[in-house]
Design a protein around this motif. Structure first.
Motif, short mmCIF file in Angstrom:
data_model
loop_
_atom_site.label_atom_id
_atom_site.label_comp_id
_atom_site.label_asym_id
_atom_site.label_seq_id
_atom_site.Cartn_x
_atom_site.Cartn_y
_atom_site.Cartn_z
N SER A 189 0.63 -1.24 -0.02
CA SER A 189 0.12 0.01 0.11
C SER A 189 0.70 1.25 0.05
CB SER A 189 -0.79 -0.01 1.24
OG SER A 189 -0.18 -0.10 2.46
N ASP A 190 2.26 0.99 0.28
CA ASP A 190 2.95 2.13 0.26
C ASP A 190 3.42 2.83 -1.23
OD1 ASP A 190 4.61 -0.12 -0.05
OD2 ASP A 190 6.46 1.01 0.75
N LYS A 191 2.91 2.11 -2.22
CA LYS A 191 3.29 2.36 -3.53
C LYS A 191 2.52 2.41 -4.61
CE LYS A 191 7.59 -0.62 -3.29
NZ LYS A 191 7.50 -1.18 -2.13
N THR A 192 2.50 3.34 -5.52
CA THR A 192 1.46 3.52 -6.61
C THR A 192 1.80 2.44 -7.49
OG1 THR A 192 1.25 5.86 -6.10
CG2 THR A 192 0.50 5.23 -8.34
N PHE A 193 0.99 1.90 -8.13
CA PHE A 193 1.12 0.86 -9.37
C PHE A 193 0.29 1.16 -10.31
CE2 PHE A 193 3.03 -3.05 -7.52
CZ PHE A 193 2.97 -2.79 -6.13
N ARG A 194 0.86 1.33 -11.71
CA ARG A 194 0.29 1.65 -12.86
C ARG A 194 0.37 0.33 -13.68
NH1 ARG A 194 1.92 6.42 -16.39
NH2 ARG A 194 3.89 5.13 -16.49
N THR A 195 -0.70 0.32 -14.47
CA THR A 195 -0.74 -0.85 -15.09
C THR A 195 -1.19 -0.77 -16.69
OG1 THR A 195 -3.13 -1.39 -14.68
CG2 THR A 195 -1.49 -2.75 -13.50
N GLY A 196 -0.64 -1.26 -17.74
CA GLY A 196 -1.27 -1.19 -18.99
C GLY A 196 -1.17 -2.64 -19.68
#
Length: 385
Positions: free
Chosen positions: A214-221
């Motif tokens: 939860s301490d990170k931002t995840f971007r997906t594509g």
């Protein structure tokens, strides 16, 4: 969730030489039950089974495979793709307290000229390669001076091939605590059975990936690809920090087209680099390549594959192939080479689930059979924690 900032270390360097290590997996029973349908609504997740093999962590096995009993057959696969692994320079970047440092640009220089560039990962690892596309009949010359440069620093200290080179650093800079994850998927007709289940597994992965970190931002594509002459060659959804965006795109995809064995893999790699907005200062960048066929075999396409491997490595993007049914041994070795040279790992779907056609027995040591969705979540956590 807003992006968080954490400290990373860039360098004024000192290098320590140590021997590299290898390890392995044990086979295990207990594969999940078989299934016969997948519709992208999440109801059939956890059916596909897979194994993982990391050649970088099993380097002695790889060397014995290529230059020992497999000197003829297995070495010929390297010649087929014009990719070679003799000039491996593994580097680990640490701070002065021996903690691994992520996000540092590392260059390998031959007599002062740059020959390979990589970015250290969350374990401080950066894989560098010399003459990766040249037949190593002539061993690396002792008169060549190999040095490493870190974050453009003028300080360049000697390194040795085949040895773990430890780089200690002291300068502090800032890095974005976020992760980019791309799914590059072969969507030709032969992937029909497995792609139904992959929809559910990818949905599961996207839902789970942010929970434990939860301490990170995840971007997906995602990018789906077929071949020249099909309804499309590539189709993509750019990175988003909203999982639903990627989920909705994946749900709409199906398998069709193809017709011959090779597919437009080289175009998929090029387009995934050009059309997905990779962040260069992210904590981790992962490209899961899910496929069941090789690229077409021509000098132009092989040069394109070589160029993509170098570019992905220079951007710190790990290629993590997931080999489906239809992958033959030549293709297996290409995928393993792509993983090695970008500091990734090799994943292969197994017959235990009964999904798809028969899968070849991988040319690896002992491994554990896992549910594919949990295996990919484990790898995401491994490379981004």
């Amino acid at each position: 969730m807003k992006q968080n900032i954490f400290s990373r270390i860039a360098c004024a360097c000192a290098i320590v030489m140590t021997a590299s290590c290898s390890g392995g997996f044990d086979m295990s029973d207990g594969a999940p039950e078989k299934g016969d349908s997948g519709n992208g609504n999440g109801s059939n997740t956890g059916i596909i089974t897979a194994g993982e093999w990391n050649d970088l962590e099993n380097w002695d096995f790889w060397k014995d495979l290529i230059y020992g009993q497999g000197r003829g057959e297995y070495f010929s696969h390297l010649e087929y793709w014009s990719l070679y692994t003799d000039g491996r320079f593994p580097v680990t970047v640490t701070d002065v307290n021996d903690n691994p440092v992520c996000g540092v640009k590392v260059e390998l220089l031959e007599n002062g000229s740059p020959v390979w560039e990589a970015v250290s990962d969350n374990n401080g690892s950066a894989e560098l390669w010399y003459r990766y596309n040249s037949n190593p009949e002539n061993e690396i010359c002792e008169q060549v001076e190999f040095t490493v440069k870190v974050n453009g620093s003028a300080i360049a200290l000697p390194v040795q091939p085949g040895k773990e080179n430890i780089v200690k650093c002291v300068d502090i800079v800032q890095c974005r605590k976020s992760v980019d994850i791309a799914f590059i998927v072969d969507a030709t007709g032969s992937m029909g059975d497995e792609i139904k289940f992959l929809k559910d597994d990818l949905i599961y992965i996207l839902e789970k990936v942010g929970i434990s970190q939860s301490d990170k931002t995840f971007r997906t594509g995602a990018l789906f690809y077929r071949d020249e002459g099909d309804a499309y060659v590539t189709k993509h959804q750019n990175f988003s920090d909203e999982p639903e965006t990627t989920l909705n795109f994946i749900k709409k995809q199906n398998a069709a087209g193809g017709g011959d064995y090779p597919e437009a893999l080289h175009t998929a790699l090029e387009e995934a680099m050009q059309n997905l907005s990779w962040e260069e200062d992210n904590y981790a960048r992962l490209a899961f390549l899910i496929l069941d066929a090789p690229p077409h075999h021509s000098q132009r396409i092989i040069r394109s594959i070589h160029s993509s491997i170098r570019l992905y490595a220079s951007k710190g993007i790990k290629i993590i192939p997931v080999a489906a049914s239809g992958v033959d041994q030549k293709t297996e070795f290409l995928l393993r080479l792509m993983a090695m040279m970008t500091d990734g790992t090799y994943v292969f779907i197994t017959d235990d689930s009964g999904v798809g056609e028969d899968h070849i027995t991988p040319t690896v040591g002992g491994y554990q059979v896992e549910q594919l969705n949990n295996l990919l979540v484990r790898l995401i956590n491994k490379y981004s924690e």
